[in-house]
Scaffold this motif. Structure first.
Motif, mmCIF file in Angstrom:
data_model
loop_
_atom_site.group_PDB
_atom_site.id
_atom_site.type_symbol
_atom_site.label_atom_id
_atom_site.label_comp_id
_atom_site.label_asym_id
_atom_site.label_seq_id
_atom_site.Cartn_x
_atom_site.Cartn_y
_atom_site.Cartn_z
ATOM 1 N N GLY A 1 -34.962 56.962 30.070
ATOM 2 C CA GLY A 1 -35.093 55.524 30.229
ATOM 3 C C GLY A 1 -35.956 55.226 31.381
ATOM 4 O O GLY A 1 -36.588 54.059 31.287
ATOM 5 N N ASN A 2 -35.676 55.718 32.561
ATOM 6 C CA ASN A 2 -36.467 55.419 33.518
ATOM 7 C C ASN A 2 -38.040 55.815 33.643
ATOM 8 O O ASN A 2 -38.959 55.014 34.074
ATOM 9 C CB ASN A 2 -36.039 56.117 35.051
ATOM 10 C CG ASN A 2 -34.747 55.494 35.334
ATOM 11 O OD1 ASN A 2 -34.502 54.559 35.144
ATOM 12 N ND2 ASN A 2 -33.579 56.703 35.603
ATOM 13 N N GLU B 1 -39.388 55.510 30.720
ATOM 14 C CA GLU B 1 -40.011 54.406 29.499
ATOM 15 C C GLU B 1 -40.936 55.071 28.626
ATOM 16 O O GLU B 1 -41.883 54.802 28.127
ATOM 17 C CB GLU B 1 -40.765 53.343 30.307
ATOM 18 C CG GLU B 1 -39.941 52.441 31.288
ATOM 19 C CD GLU B 1 -40.627 51.281 31.864
ATOM 20 O OE1 GLU B 1 -41.970 51.126 31.587
ATOM 21 O OE2 GLU B 1 -40.336 50.589 32.695
ATOM 22 N N LYS B 2 -40.204 56.083 28.174
ATOM 23 C CA LYS B 2 -40.783 56.904 27.142
ATOM 24 C C LYS B 2 -40.145 56.827 25.896
ATOM 25 O O LYS B 2 -39.282 57.696 25.647
ATOM 26 C CB LYS B 2 -40.937 58.594 27.654
ATOM 27 C CG LYS B 2 -41.825 58.715 28.886
ATOM 28 C CD LYS B 2 -43.392 58.694 28.825
ATOM 29 C CE LYS B 2 -43.978 58.799 29.523
ATOM 30 N NZ LYS B 2 -45.752 58.508 29.708
ATOM 31 N N TRP B 3 -40.643 55.632 24.996
ATOM 32 C CA TRP B 3 -40.153 55.528 23.597
ATOM 33 C C TRP B 3 -41.169 54.973 22.736
ATOM 34 O O TRP B 3 -42.305 54.655 23.409
ATOM 35 C CB TRP B 3 -38.868 54.751 23.878
ATOM 36 C CG TRP B 3 -39.054 53.559 24.642
ATOM 37 C CD1 TRP B 3 -39.940 52.622 24.428
ATOM 38 C CD2 TRP B 3 -38.707 53.249 25.717
ATOM 39 N NE1 TRP B 3 -39.946 51.388 25.217
ATOM 40 C CE2 TRP B 3 -39.000 51.843 26.352
ATOM 41 C CE3 TRP B 3 -37.515 53.977 26.600
ATOM 42 C CZ2 TRP B 3 -38.690 51.243 27.428
ATOM 43 C CZ3 TRP B 3 -37.132 53.228 27.785
ATOM 44 C CH2 TRP B 3 -37.711 51.991 28.237
ATOM 45 N N TYR C 1 -38.357 51.418 20.255
ATOM 46 C CA TYR C 1 -37.329 51.886 21.530
ATOM 47 C C TYR C 1 -36.387 52.817 21.147
ATOM 48 O O TYR C 1 -35.548 53.097 21.715
ATOM 49 C CB TYR C 1 -36.560 50.726 21.705
ATOM 50 C CG TYR C 1 -37.261 49.494 22.618
ATOM 51 C CD1 TYR C 1 -37.726 49.556 24.054
ATOM 52 C CD2 TYR C 1 -37.857 48.368 21.959
ATOM 53 C CE1 TYR C 1 -38.690 48.580 24.369
ATOM 54 C CE2 TYR C 1 -38.635 47.435 22.433
ATOM 55 C CZ TYR C 1 -39.017 47.484 23.638
ATOM 56 O OH TYR C 1 -39.782 46.563 24.449
#
Length: 505
Positions: A39-40, A42-44, A48
């Motif tokens: 999540g930190n 921001e790998k999606w 999402y």
């Protein structure tokens, strides 16, 4: 009794429930750390969705899990996030991608939970072509097949665990195989780490000097040529296969043993590491030359080497040792270049500054971390049945061969002394006896025909008759069995000379 059993069942069920609750808490903590890490970052994908964990299991070393990638993301990209995952989840992260590529098999390893190094060593049951240097992170023995991956290279700094790893393999071999299945050639170039195996029946050669090592390698060179000729004759029978595995299948009652050449302190055999003595350099070059022959041919012939190296620098590591070694085990160096020489540039980082008794291994089929158990005080108890102080070995065989050659020479000299004329001795070998000394050459002895049985001298050999016919024209032999008195002869010879002798009354 029923009351006691009910209480035991209740207690066991409580323990299971408590353990499942603890496991659930641990798993939830892992999932939380995993989600926060990505999540930190921001790998999606656009929806999402990111990498997800599934089938999480609590293991002795940490966790095992599957990692799924959503649409638009790649499993192979996990290698870019390994360092970040290890920092966020506070563990060591290892994974492999199966051929189907639907998910990755991951391991979350917590070093403080690993206790393999404190395990009391027990040998692993192996076959003569199986090499077991230690255990993986899950506690499962790591076993290599030398038929598929011949030759072994073990490297690492001092006191890192090289010898413990090789001891693990040697004791397992000695415990599992007889001297007819496996033979060791042990070269102790320095120290005395291998001397404890010297009296084992499986150790056919133990050499501790350069001269002895060279003699042993010359003997192995002859064995290479001998096995090559043996295997050439079975190519058609084995459908084109000419290796020791198929040879032993075709000859179950006359199998060839696998030969393992273990070289401790290999650095001592390098010519650049010696003094300016030219003779020593010549001997070392001869040794390396024969080791190169084993590296080139020995894999299929069942002859494999295993050098232990302390400092694999460019000058002290022959290229053929690295290139011919399909199994490479690195116990760690403080120098990243040394790790790269052993494992290659891509895997060097895994062995950099490893703690003692932990190594990174690589071969044609797999790679990963390797751990060695505690062997102190436990080796002797597993090899004691194989210890035979006066067992057959290479140097005893060579001494017997020398002594037999000496006896043969003594017999020849004593025989030549009794024979005064050497030419007569040569004629004697050809079937012509020499004239005895002190006997008159004109002396003739009377023949006593009373003791002659004419029926013994029959012409059963047809070849002899044919030779006589060819040499004497118009020769007709008589048949002594049918009518020994009648002689049929049309030659010009005097018939009376061929008559049967008449006995004296």
């Amino acid at each position: 009794m029923d009351f006691i059993n009910k209480n035991i069942n209740k207690q066991s069920s409580k323990i299971k429930q408590e353990k499942s609750k603890e496991d659930e808490i641990k798993i939830n903590q892992l999932i939380y750390n995993w989600k926060n890490t990505f999540g930190n970052l921001e790998k999606w994908n656009k929806e999402y969705n990111g990498y997800t964990l599934s089938n999480i299991k609590v293991e002795t070393y940490g966790f095992s899990s599957r990692v799924y990638a959503p649409w638009g993301m790649n499993l192979f990209a996990l290698s870019n996030y390994t360092d970040i995952i290890e920092t966020g989840c506070k563990c060591e992260f290892l994974y492999e991608i199966p051929q189907h590529r639907q998910f990755a098999l991951a391991k979350f390893i917590y070093p403080e939970q690993i206790k393999i190094n404190s395990w009391d060593f027990t040998p692993v049951k192996v076959k003569p072509y199986e090499f077991c240097p230690g255990y993986d992170i899950t506690g499962k023995p790591i076993v290599f097949n030398l038929n598929n991956s011949p030759h072994i290279l073990v490297a690492g700094q001092q006191r890192r665990g090289k010898n413990a790893s090789v001891d693990n393999a040697i004791v397992s071999w000695i415990y599992s195989c007889t001297h007819r299945e496996i033979m060791f050639y042990m070269f102790q170039c320095a120290k005395n780490d291998l001397v404890k195996y010297k009296e084992c029946s499986q150790v056919y050669c133990y050499a501790s000097t350069l001269g002895e090592i060279l003699i042993a390698l010359k003997h192995l060179e002859k064995e290479l040529f001998r096995r090559t000729k043996l295997f050439e004759s079975m190519v058609k029978k084995a459908d084109g296969n000419d290796n020791i595995f198929h040879y032993n299948k075709l000859h179950p009652y006359n199998k060839l043993p696998y030969i393992i050449v273990i070289i401790d302190e290999f650095i001592e055999l390098m010519p650049d590491n010696s003094t300016d003595d030219k003779d020593i350099k010549i001997i070392k070059n001869e040794i390396l030359k024969r080791l190169q022959m084993i590296g080139q041919w020995g894999g299929s012939l069942g002859i494999n080497y295993c050098p232990l190296h302390q400092k694999p620098s460019a000058k002290l590591m022959p290229p053929f040792i690295k290139n011919q070694s399909s199994i490479r085990i690195c116990f760690g160096f403080e120098d990243l270049v040394c790790c790269a020489i052993v494992l290659g540039d891509e895997l060097a980082k895994h062995a950099y500054k490893l703690p003692p008794r932990k190594a990174y291994f690589s071969n044609n089929e797999q790679n990963g971390y390797l751990y060695t158990p505690n062997l102190k005080g436990r080796i002797r108890m597993f090899i004691k049945d194989s210890i035979k102080p006066n067992h057959r070995n290479l140097f005893s065989d060579l001494e017997k061969l020398k002594s037999s050659n000496k006896k043969l020479q003594i017999n020849k000299t004593s025989l030549s002394k009794n024979i005064q004329n050497k030419e007569d001795y040569l004629h004697k070998d050809k079937g012509v006896a020499p004239i005895p000394k002190n006997i008159n050459k004109n002396y003739t002895k009377e023949l006593n025909f009373d003791k002659v049985d004419p029926f013994k001298s029959t012409f059963d050999n047809k070849k002899l008759i044919n030779n006589i016919k060819n040499n004497i024209p118009n020769f007709v032999p008589y048949n002594a069995k049918t009518n020994p008195e009648i002689i049929i002869d049309k030659t010009k010879f005097d018939p009376s000379k061929t008559k049967k002798p008449i006995k004296n009354k």
